[in-house]
Design a protein around this motif. Structure first.
Motif, mmCIF file in Angstrom:
data_model
loop_
_atom_site.group_PDB
_atom_site.id
_atom_site.type_symbol
_atom_site.label_atom_id
_atom_site.label_comp_id
_atom_site.label_asym_id
_atom_site.label_seq_id
_atom_site.Cartn_x
_atom_site.Cartn_y
_atom_site.Cartn_z
ATOM 1 N N SER A 73 0.839 -1.194 0.000
ATOM 2 C CA SER A 73 0.000 0.000 0.000
ATOM 3 C C SER A 73 0.868 1.236 0.000
ATOM 4 C CB SER A 73 -0.919 -0.005 1.211
ATOM 5 O OG SER A 73 -0.148 -0.011 2.379
ATOM 6 N N ILE A 74 0.357 2.264 -0.585
ATOM 7 C CA ILE A 74 1.079 3.530 -0.668
ATOM 8 C C ILE A 74 0.719 4.338 0.573
ATOM 9 C CG2 ILE A 74 1.418 5.630 -2.015
ATOM 10 C CD1 ILE A 74 0.486 3.988 -4.434
ATOM 11 N N PRO A 75 1.704 4.707 1.353
ATOM 12 C CA PRO A 75 1.383 5.453 2.570
ATOM 13 C C PRO A 75 0.857 6.843 2.253
ATOM 14 C CG PRO A 75 3.769 5.227 2.303
ATOM 15 C CD PRO A 75 3.129 4.451 1.205
ATOM 16 N N ASN A 76 -0.042 7.339 3.088
ATOM 17 C CA ASN A 76 -0.634 8.678 2.999
ATOM 18 C C ASN A 76 -1.454 8.891 1.731
ATOM 19 O OD1 ASN A 76 0.599 9.324 5.441
ATOM 20 N ND2 ASN A 76 2.457 10.041 4.407
ATOM 21 N N SER A 77 -1.951 7.821 1.090
ATOM 22 C CA SER A 77 -2.809 8.010 -0.080
ATOM 23 C C SER A 77 -4.264 8.001 0.383
ATOM 24 C CB SER A 77 -2.578 6.918 -1.115
ATOM 25 O OG SER A 77 -3.012 5.682 -0.617
ATOM 26 N N SER A 87 -6.965 6.717 -0.980
ATOM 27 C CA SER A 87 -7.614 5.428 -1.129
ATOM 28 C C SER A 87 -6.590 4.424 -1.613
ATOM 29 C CB SER A 87 -8.763 5.526 -2.127
ATOM 30 O OG SER A 87 -8.254 5.752 -3.410
ATOM 31 N N THR A 88 -6.656 3.252 -1.049
ATOM 32 C CA THR A 88 -5.764 2.202 -1.492
ATOM 33 C C THR A 88 -6.595 1.119 -2.145
ATOM 34 O OG1 THR A 88 -5.927 1.188 0.676
ATOM 35 C CG2 THR A 88 -4.034 2.623 0.287
ATOM 36 N N THR A 107 -6.809 -2.619 -3.847
ATOM 37 C CA THR A 107 -6.153 -3.914 -3.935
ATOM 38 C C THR A 107 -6.414 -4.491 -5.318
ATOM 39 O OG1 THR A 107 -8.068 -5.104 -3.133
ATOM 40 C CG2 THR A 107 -6.500 -4.301 -1.468
#
Length: 130
Positions: free
Chosen positions: A3-7, A9-10, A12
């Protein structure tokens, strides 16, 4: 999947596959329409069956006794022979010779033979109404 931090919405891989499946539904629907058996297209004014006159039956049963100043036909745009009889009663016999009463004082009987307009052309038929 990382997962991309501080995004905000993540997504999958499962979310992407689910969204693509729903996005493909409008493309699949036209294929299923062609699978249906071929049917004759309906004409703008219906098929070749006669169209009944709806206001004849005040009770919704489409019955009207024969009589003066009453519509003798049960079909819109009908031209031909019409024979009507109300209060039709009588006695008949079954296959063993037993007498059987039929009809009642409210029995309405009619025979119509002629032309009527349906499916954008003149149709011909013979109809009975009991």
């Amino acid at each position: 999947m990382a997962s991309i931090p501080n995004s905000p919405s993540t997504l999958t891989r499962r979310d992407v596959l689910r969204a693509s499946a729903f996005a493909a539904l409008p493309l699949v629907r036209p294929l299923t329409i062609n699978v249906l058996p071929d049917e004759q297209p309906m004409t703008a004014n219906g098929d070749a069956n006669p169209y009944p006159i709806p206001w004849l039956g005040k009770s919704g049963s489409h019955n009207q006794p024969a009589g003066a100043n009453l519509e003798p036909s049960h079909i819109y745009h009908f031209k031909g022979r019409v024979a009507r009889s109300s209060t039709f009663t009588g006695v008949g016999t079954d296959n063993k010779g037993n007498r059987i009463a039929f009809g009642s004082p409210t029995t309405d009987y009619g025979v119509m033979q002629g032309d009527y307009w349906a499916a954008r052309t003149t149709q011909h038929g013979t109809f009975t109404h009991i």
